[in-house]
Structure formats: C-alpha cells, structure tokens
Design an enzyme around this catalytic site. Structure first.
Site, short mmCIF file in Angstrom:
data_model
loop_
_atom_site.label_atom_id
_atom_site.label_comp_id
_atom_site.label_asym_id
_atom_site.label_seq_id
_atom_site.Cartn_x
_atom_site.Cartn_y
_atom_site.Cartn_z
N SER A 106 4.78 -5.64 0.47
CA SER A 106 4.88 -7.10 0.32
C SER A 106 6.27 -7.63 0.62
CB SER A 106 4.45 -7.50 -1.10
OG SER A 106 3.13 -7.08 -1.37
N HIS A 150 8.93 -9.56 -3.65
CA HIS A 150 8.51 -10.63 -2.75
C HIS A 150 9.68 -11.51 -2.35
CE1 HIS A 150 3.95 -10.53 -3.87
NE2 HIS A 150 4.43 -9.34 -3.54
#
Length: 293
Positions: free
Chosen positions: A189, A235
C-alpha cells in the site's frame, strides 16, 4: 596450350568480392560507401542496399524515442508486470510456508531497530494471508491499482524512473511505520499510495485535469483512518515520498535532466536511510502519545 579464365588474363578486371567475405564473388555494392557486399551483408535501404557498418553508423544519427520525462520510450510496461508478479509469488509463498514466512520478513519496527533492515523492503511485498474477506481484498486492491495506473506512469517516466518511484515509495511507507508505529505491518500500500501521488503530480505537470486523482487520493486517505487495522503510517509515508520523487522527475529542467533526477532520488533515499539510522521510533511515539493525551 591452356586458356586462362577472363579474370586471369592480362588487363582483365578482377571479379569483385565481398569486403567481409573475400571468398564470395558479388556485383552488388553498398549505396553509401560503394563497397561490394554479398547477400549476408546486404541491408535494405531506401534505394538499393547498404552494408552492415553503414547501417550501424546511420542509426547513430537517428534520435531515439524517449519517455516524456527522460529515459527510453516504453512500449511494454515490464517493470509493472514484474512488480505485480513478485507480489503475487510472495503471496502464494505466504500461503504455502505459513505465518513463519511472514513473521520473518514483515515490516516489524522492533526487528528493524535490532538491525533487520531488509524488512523495510520485504514487508512491502507481503500481504495479509487469506484468512478472511478483508485479507483477500488487501492484495486484490493493491494489485488492481498497480495494474490500473502502473503502465501509464511507466510509459511517462520510463522503466528505471518508474522502478525508483515504486521502490522509494515502498521504502517511505516502511520508514513511516518504523518511526510512528510499534506494530508490524505488511503490504504494497505504501508503494501504491506513492503511485497515487505520482499520478497527481504527472497529471498537473502535463496540464491534465487532476480532480479525479484528488478524489481518488482523498477517498483512500479517509478509508485509511475509518477501517480498523490499516497502517495509516505506511499509506501516508508512501504518499508523501511518491509526491516528492515524482516531482523531482517531472519538474527537472531538460538541461542536465538525468543528473538532476538522479541526484534528487539519491537525496530522498539518503534522507530515508538517515531517518532509520538516526531516528528513535519509541521517543517519537511517546511524544505523539503525550501530545494527544
């Protein structure tokens, strides 16, 4: 009395032979240098044939196609497919080898603090094991995003720059986990969010409407904080580094572009390495908790 062949008779013009293969007779000459060439040495030209050397010299003067921001033009996004394959193979490795495989290579801040630095990258190629619906969607979403936007970015940036963007974004996400979390994490991610950020930067640089990308990033950032168990550190770390790396690549002036891009990428890498070597993750976490509390 013997008769000499015409080529051996006094005053006769000798039969020309190929300049690369003297044992072969030929009456075909290169249109550029006029040297005799045999069929194996002939190369089609606009008019007639040219020899191997003349074709090679002519190609040096042809300007090679390039990607928008430097590097060779990309027809097949090989880096994207390679990264996708590595992630999928690693996922099947998790299924076959079990939890020990994951615990040995995930992004565990404590283990990284003890010198297991390889986890900063290996953890970015692992995903949640298929123990539930969310676990399966973890790799499915990341690989879908890589498949959807990876080829376009690779064509714009070129193979090497795209690979650098992906790996530095992955590293940025892992460094953020190391600095701001005490829990192990896995997943591509961070790299994917880096691609989101790069897509925004490239769209702006080329004058495209980037509002759709802003919505994409905004929705995913909101989901990062709404869905339990998601590493917001990975993230956001990947997103920030992706924006920085792509900005260096996209806005580097054409003059000395390669040098500036390389230097910029190395500076970002050096900052990430320094953050791991010099950073005190537990002090940072304690300070964050103190301020929140």
């Amino acid at each position: 009395m013997t008769t000499q062949p015409p080529s051996m008779q006094p005053g006769a013009v000798p039969v020309p032979t190929c300049y690369r293969h003297p044992e072969r007779e030929t009456y075909v000459r290169c249109q550029r240098c006029d040297r005799p060439i045999c069929p194996d040495c002939m190369r089609d030209a606009a008019v007639g044939f040219q020899c191997v050397e003349c074709v090679r010299d002519g190609n040096k003067d042809v300007r090679q196609a390039k990607a928008v921001f430097g590097g060779a033009a990309v027809s097949v996004p090989r880096v994207t497919w390679t990264l996708l394959a590595i992630n999928v193979v690693a996922y099947f490795g998790e299924i076959v080898l079990g939890g020990d495989f994951v615990s040995e290579f995930n992004t565990a801040p404590g283990a990284i603090e003890q010198g297991e630095w390889w986890r900063l990258l290996t953890g970015a190629f692992l995903h949640l094991r298929p123990t539930g619906t969310f676990a399966i969607t973890h790799i499915l979403f990341n690989m879908w995003a890589l498949w959807a936007i990876g080829p376009e970015l690779e064509r714009r940036l070129g193979h090497v720059r795209f690979a650098a963007l992906y790996l530095l974004s992955a590293l940025g996400g892992s460094v953020a986990v190391f600095l701001f979390s005490i829990y192990p994490s896995v997943g591509a991610s961070g790299a994917i969010y880096g691609l989101f950020g790069a897509l925004f930067v490239v769209s702006r640089r080329l004058g495209y409407d980037a509002r759709g990308v802003v919505w994409l990033i905004g929705i995913n950032v909101v989901l990062t904080f709404l869905i339990p168990g998601i590493s917001w550190q990975g993230h956001l770390g990947g997103l920030v580094i992706g924006v920085l790396v792509s900005a260096v690549f996209a806005y580097a002036p054409e003059k000395n572009r390669n040098t500036i891009q390389l230097a910029g990428a190395l500076v970002i890498l050096a900052i990430l390495v320094a953050a791991v070597v010099l950073g005190d993750p537990y002090a940072l976490i304690a300070e964050i908790e103190r301020r929140i509390g």
